[in-house]
Design a protein around this motif. Structure first.
Motif, PDB file in Angstrom:
ATOM      1  N   VAL A 303      25.173 -27.802   7.692  1.00 23.82           N
ATOM      2  CA  VAL A 303      25.386 -26.720   8.642  1.00 23.82           C
ATOM      3  C   VAL A 303      27.021 -26.468   9.039  1.00 23.82           C
ATOM      4  CG1 VAL A 303      24.737 -26.125  11.022  1.00 23.82           C
ATOM      5  CG2 VAL A 303      23.045 -26.802   9.415  1.00 23.82           C
ATOM      6  N   LYS A 304      27.710 -27.783   9.190  1.00 27.68           N
ATOM      7  CA  LYS A 304      29.040 -27.639   9.679  1.00 27.68           C
ATOM      8  C   LYS A 304      29.981 -26.933   8.548  1.00 27.68           C
ATOM      9  CE  LYS A 304      30.720 -31.370  11.670  1.00 27.68           C
ATOM     10  NZ  LYS A 304      31.377 -32.607  11.846  1.00 27.68           N
ATOM     11  N   ASP A 305      29.696 -27.361   7.284  1.00 28.63           N
ATOM     12  CA  ASP A 305      30.102 -26.888   6.276  1.00 28.63           C
ATOM     13  C   ASP A 305      30.168 -25.306   6.077  1.00 28.63           C
ATOM     14  OD1 ASP A 305      31.521 -29.103   5.643  1.00 28.63           O
ATOM     15  OD2 ASP A 305      30.309 -29.547   4.008  1.00 28.63           O
ATOM     16  N   TYR A 306      28.835 -24.808   6.266  1.00 32.96           N
ATOM     17  CA  TYR A 306      28.483 -23.404   6.045  1.00 32.96           C
ATOM     18  C   TYR A 306      29.372 -22.566   7.237  1.00 32.96           C
ATOM     19  CZ  TYR A 306      25.622 -19.191   5.917  1.00 32.96           C
ATOM     20  OH  TYR A 306      25.351 -17.717   5.974  1.00 32.96           O
ATOM     21  N   LYS A 307      29.125 -23.328   8.390  1.00 34.99           N
ATOM     22  CA  LYS A 307      29.835 -22.375   9.552  1.00 34.99           C
ATOM     23  C   LYS A 307      31.196 -22.322   9.411  1.00 34.99           C
ATOM     24  CE  LYS A 307      26.461 -23.588  13.124  1.00 34.99           C
ATOM     25  NZ  LYS A 307      26.253 -24.415  14.704  1.00 34.99           N
ATOM     26  N   LYS A 308      31.793 -23.388   8.668  1.00 35.17           N
ATOM     27  CA  LYS A 308      33.599 -23.219   8.547  1.00 35.17           C
ATOM     28  C   LYS A 308      33.647 -22.427   7.468  1.00 35.17           C
ATOM     29  CE  LYS A 308      37.043 -26.265   7.124  1.00 35.17           C
ATOM     30  NZ  LYS A 308      37.432 -27.664   6.152  1.00 35.17           N
ATOM     31  N   ALA A 309      32.753 -22.213   6.567  1.00 40.54           N
ATOM     32  CA  ALA A 309      32.925 -21.248   5.132  1.00 40.54           C
ATOM     33  C   ALA A 309      32.714 -19.879   5.930  1.00 40.54           C
ATOM     34  CB  ALA A 309      31.658 -21.336   4.271  1.00 40.54           C
ATOM     35  N   VAL A 310      31.800 -19.645   6.877  1.00 42.92           N
ATOM     36  CA  VAL A 310      31.668 -18.286   7.537  1.00 42.92           C
ATOM     37  C   VAL A 310      32.769 -17.868   8.099  1.00 42.92           C
ATOM     38  CG1 VAL A 310      30.272 -17.105   9.376  1.00 42.92           C
ATOM     39  CG2 VAL A 310      29.133 -18.681   7.609  1.00 42.92           C
ATOM     40  N   ALA A 311      33.534 -18.844   9.060  1.00 43.15           N
ATOM     41  CA  ALA A 311      34.685 -18.442   9.504  1.00 43.15           C
ATOM     42  C   ALA A 311      35.734 -18.243   8.692  1.00 43.15           C
ATOM     43  CB  ALA A 311      35.016 -19.551  10.526  1.00 43.15           C
ATOM     44  N   GLU A 312      35.695 -18.822   7.668  1.00 44.14           N
ATOM     45  CA  GLU A 312      37.009 -18.518   6.673  1.00 44.14           C
ATOM     46  C   GLU A 312      36.742 -17.213   5.863  1.00 44.14           C
ATOM     47  OE1 GLU A 312      36.721 -21.971   3.948  1.00 44.14           O
ATOM     48  OE2 GLU A 312      37.910 -23.209   5.339  1.00 44.14           O
TER      49      GLU A 312
END
Length: 729
Positions: A303-312
Motif C-alpha cells: 500500500v505504501k509503495d502504491y501511494k508513493k507511485a500515485v504521488a509520483e
C-alpha cells in the motif's frame, strides 16, 4: 563500613565565593560500602541530573580519622590522577573531600562530572581503592549495562577469537585455540598451585618477641628491660618467623592472577558466544519455517509503495514541486519574460539540450532552422527533464550559426514553468502504477501470498540445504563452547581462592621472573611458570602488553556513556566486517584496536581485505579530514573493477547517544545529519556519504514504520526514504 578508613555521603554546599564556604548540608545516611578485600571497596549509587533540587549535591569522602590530610584522588583510565578538594564543614568542623570541578560564577557552585557521568569512577583513598558505580536515571542501569557488558565482552571476544591470529610484528603468527588443551593447562596449574600452598617457599626473618626469661636470646632492649623491670617473667628476645613474600611466591601469585583474569574472560567470551549461537540457531529455525512454496507479502508495504507511485505520476503535484523549486532558485516569485512552449529532448556533447518549439500545433526547431538547442544554465538545469514538454515564461536570447541552419538559445531568466502533455516517462510511471494495481488485486485474492516459480523453488531447496548445514555447524560450536564454559567457571573460582590465600600470607605479586633454582628443583613452581606461558600462547596473549592493555580497557573508569557508545559502535563495525561480510583484518589489527580503545588520539586506520570480492576497507577512528573536522569513524571503500582499475568511496559515520528530548532540540534525526553533513562539512563538499549511529526508535516511527520486508526492517532505519522528507521533529 568494616575495614574502610573512610565514609561516603552526598552533601550540598553553599558558597559566598569560590574560596569561602558558607554551609554544608550532609545527607542523613552514609552510602553503603561493599568490602571486596581489606584494601578494595565498591559502592553502587544513583544520580539524578534532571532533578533541579539536587543540582548542588555532590559525592563526598571523609576519612574516619580526621587527622589524615592525604587528598583522595580520581584515577583516570590512562593512569593519571585528579586530586580532590578539601573543605571543612563550618558548623561541625568535619573535613570532606570533593571533586574540584569548575567554578560556576553565576550559580556560585562547583560543577562536577560525578553528578553528570554514568559508569565507574576509581578513587584512591590513602592506601585503599574505591570503585564507585554510578547509575543515571536518564540512562538506566539496564541501558548502560547493555552497552558496557556487550562492549567488554565484544572486546575480549575479538582479541581471544580462536579463529583469528595474534599479531606480533616480529613474531610468527600463532593460532589461539580454546579447546581441551586449555582446560588441561588450567587443571594442571590448579593442582600445582594447591601443592605450593601446602609448603610454600619462605625465608626466616628475625623479629623481637617476648619470651620467658630463661629462653631469652638477648638484644639491647633486653638489658634495658632488666634495669627498669628487674626480675620480669618475660623479656624481649630475638626470634624468627617465616616470610612468604619472596620473589618465587611473588611471581607465582602474579602468574595465577594473570591466569585467573584470562580464564575469567574466557568464561565471559564463552557465555557471549553461547548467547549469540542460540540467537543464530533460532534465526535459522525461523528461516527454515519460512521456506514454503509461497511468499507472504506485507500488505502495508505494498500500500505504501502504491501511494508513493500515485504521488509520483500526479502531474499537478509534480508541477507544484517544480514551482516551489523555481521560487527557491530565484529567491522570490518573478513575473517577467514571454510565454514559450518548449520541448526538451536529449543533451548534446556541449552541455546544451536539443529543443523544439510549438508553432501552429507542430513542434519545430526555432526560427525555421534545421536544429535548435538551448543552454539552461546551472541555475535552472535541475528544473527540466529530458523528453518533456513545458510551458514557460522566460527571457531567452538566441543566435543563428552554421549558415543559418542552427539556432543556439540561452535561458537568461525563468519566472513560470509547468509540464504539459503526457511525457513518455510519465506514461511509463502510469503503466507501472497500473501493473502494481493489478498485482495487488491478485495478491489480495490469494490472501497476500505469492507462489514461487520453479526456478525459485530450486533456489529455495539449495538455501534449505545450506541452512541445515549451518545449523549442524552452529550446534557443534554451541556444544563445544558450552563444555568450555561449564568446565572453566568453577576453575576460575578456585583460582581466586588460591590467590586470596597467597595474599593472606603477605605475598605481593611480582611480574619479573626470578632467576631462582626453585623453578628447577621444585616441580610445582616449574609447572606454574610453564602453565602460564602455555595458556598465553594458546589463547594468543603471548605479549604482556596485549594483556595489560585489555585489562586497562576492561577497567575503564569515569565512563561517559557517549564515549562508551562510540567504542561499542567501533567494535560492532569490526565484528560486522569479519562475521557478516567475510573481510579479513590486517596482521597488526589487534594492536591498533587496543591503541584506539586506550588512546583516542591514535587514528591510524585498520585495513580489512576481502579477496573474493576484491574490496578493501580502511577503518579510521576519529581521523582528521582535510577540512580539519574529526568525525567518529571514516570508512574508505576501495574496490577493483574488471579492467583492473580502482574506485574509492568514503563513508563518514558519527555515533550519537542523545535523549529524545535533546534530539528534538537538535531538529530531530534529520537536523543532526544535516548539521554533520553540511554545517560541519563531514561530506567534504558533498563528496562523502554521511550517516549516524543512534539508538532511538523514533526514527523508525517517523519513517512511517518498517520500510523493508526484511527482518531488520522492524528495528532499523537505514535512510531508504529520501532524506528529511519523513522527519517532522
Amino acid at each position: 563500613m568494616g575495614n574502610a578508613n573512610f565514609e561516603l555521603k552526598y552533601i550540598e554546599t553553599r558558597w559566598h565565593d569560590k574560596s569561602t564556604l558558607l554551609e554544608v548540608n550532609e545527607s542523613l545516611y552514609s552510602i553503603s560500602i561493599d568490602e571486596i578485600s581489606n584494601e578494595i571497596f565498591e559502592v553502587q549509587t544513583t544520580i539524578y541530573p534532571k532533578v533541579v533540587e539536587l543540582n548542588r549535591s555532590q559525592f563526598a569522602i571523609s576519612y574516619t580519622s580526621q587527622n589524615v590530610n592525604i587528598p583522595p584522588v580520581i584515577v583516570l583510565a590512562d593512569g593519571n590522577t585528579i586530586p580532590l578538594k578539601r573543605i571543612v564543614n563550618p558548623e561541625s568542623k568535619k573535613v570532606w573531600w570533593i571533586e574540584h570541578g569548575a567554578w560556576d560564577k553565576k550559580n556560585k557552585s562547583w560543577s562536577t562530572s560525578t553528578h553528570k557521568t554514568a559508569g565507574k569512577i576509581i578513587f584512591k583513598i590513602g592506601k585503599q581503592t574505591l570503585y564507585l558505580n554510578i547509575n543515571l536515571v536518564d540512562a538506566s542501569k539496564e541501558d548502560l549495562d547493555k552497552y558496557l557488558v556487550d562492549f567488554k565482552s565484544g572486546m575480549w571476544e575479538l582479541i581471544l577469537d580462536e579463529n583469528s591470529y595474534i599479531l606480533g610484528e616480529a613474531k610468527q603468527e600463532e593460532v589461539g585455540v580454546v579447546d581441551e588443551s586449555v582446560l588441561k593447562i588450567v587443571d594442571t596449574a590448579l593442582t600445582h598451585a594447591k601443592n605450593i600452598l601446602k609448603k610454600p617457599k619462605s625465608e626466616l626473618r628475625e623479629v623481637q618477641i617476648q619470651k620467658p626469661y630463661k629462653e631469652v636470646k638477648p638484644v639491647p632492649r633486653t638489658f634495658m628491660e632488666l634495669v627498669t623491670k628487674g626480675n620480669a617473667r618475660s623479656l624481649t628476645s630475638r626470634g624468627s618467623e617465616p616470610n612468604y613474600n619472596v620473589p618465587e611466591n611473588g611471581y607465582v601469585l602474579y602468574s595465577l592472577i594473570s591466569m585467573q583474569r584470562i580464564v575469567s574472560q574466557l568464561c565471559r567470551v564463552s557465555r557471549s558466544k553461547i548467547e549469540r549461537l542460540k540467537n543464530n540457531l533460532q534465526s535459522l529455525e525461523e528461516r527454515l519455517f519460512d521456506l514454503k512454496d509461497f511468499k507472504t507479502i506485507n500488505r502495508d508495504l505494498v500500500v505504501k509503495d502504491y501511494k508513493k507511485a500515485v504521488a509520483e505520476q500526479d502531474i499537478n503535484a509534480i508541477n507544484a514541486k517544480i514551482r516551489r523549486d523555481l521560487i527557491s532558485v530565484n529567491g522570490c516569485e518573478l513575473s517577467q519574460g514571454y510565454e514559450w512552449y518548449i520541448r526538451i529532448t536529449k543533451k548534446n556533447k556541449y552541455g546544451a539540450y536539443f529543443c523544439l518549439f510549438l508553432l501552429n500545433n507542430e513542434w519545430v526547431p526555432y526560427g525555421g532552422c534545421d536544429f535548435s538547442s538551448i543552454n539552461l544554465s546551472e541555475k535552472y538545469e535541475n528544473l527540466f527533464l529530458e523528453y518533456t514538454d513545458y510551458r514557460i515564461f522566460a527571457d531567452i536570447s538566441y543566435q543563428i550559426v552554421g549558415n543559418g541552419n542552427i539556432a543556439i538559445l540561452s535561458l537568461n531568466s525563468l519566472s513560470v514553468i509547468e509540464i504539459i502533455g503526457n511525457p513518455g516517462w510519465l506514461v511509463r510511471k502510469q503503466e507501472k502504477l497500473e501493473k502494481m494495481k493489478q498485482e495487488a488485486i491478485l495478491l489480495s485474492k490469494n490472501g497476500w501470498k505469492k507462489y514461487l516459480t520453479k526456478q525459485e523453488l530450486d533456489e529455495q531447496a539449495k538455501e534449505r540445504s545450506s541452512i541445515i548445514n549451518r545449523k549442524e555447524y552452529f550446534n557443534k560450536q554451541h556444544k563445544n563452547i558450552s563444555y568450555v564454559a561449564t568446565f572453566l567457571t568453577p576453575k576460575e573460582k578456585q583460582l581466586r581462592d588460591i590467590i586470596k590465600h597467597l595474599f593472606s600470607l603477605g605475598v605481593k605479586p611480582l611480574a619479573t621472573f626470578p632467576n631462582s633454582m626453585t623453578f628447577v628443583q621444585n616441580p610445582s613452581y616449574q609447572a606454574i611458570h610453564a602453565s602460564y606461558n602455555k595458556l598465553k600462547n594458546q589463547v594468543g596473549l603471548t605479549d604482556e602488553d596485549v594483556l595489560m592493555s585489555l585489562e586497562r580497557i576492561d577497567n575503564i573508569g569515569l565512563v561517559d556513556i557517549t564515549v562508551l557508545y562510540e567504542r561499542w559502535c567501533l567494535l560492532q563495525l569490526i565484528k560486522s566486517f569479519r562475521q557478516n561480510f567475510r573481510f579479513e583484518p590486517e596482521i597488526s589489527w589487534k594492536r591498533k584496536l587496543l591503541k584506539i580503545l586506550e588512546n583516542k588520539l591514535f587514528n591510524e586506520p585498520i585495513k580489512f581485505i576481502n579477496q573474493n570480492s576484491r574490496r578493501n576497507i580502511l577503518l579510521s577512528y576519529e581521523p582528521r579530514l582535510e577540512n580539519g573536522k574529526t568525525p567518529d569513524f571514516v570508512l574508505d571503500l576501495i574496490s577493483e573493477n574488471k579492467a583492473g582499475g580502482f574506485t574509492k568511496k568514503r563513508v563518514v559515520f558519527d555515533a550519537k547517544f542523545y535523549s529524545q528530548a535533546f534530539m528534538v532540540k537538535r531538529g530531530g534525526i534529520s537536523g543532526v545529519v544535516k548539521e554533520l553533513a553540511l554545517d560541519k562539512n563531514y561530506s567534504e563538499d558533498e563528496r562523502n556519504a554521511v550517516f549516524i549511529f543512534h539508538p532511538v526508535t523514533e526514527a523508525l516511527k517517523d519513517a512511517g514504520g518498517p520500510v523493508s520486508p526484511q527482518g531488520w526492517g522492524n528495528v532499523s532505519y537505514l535512510g531508504e526514504l529520501k532524506l528529511f522528507d519523513w522527519d517532522n521533529c
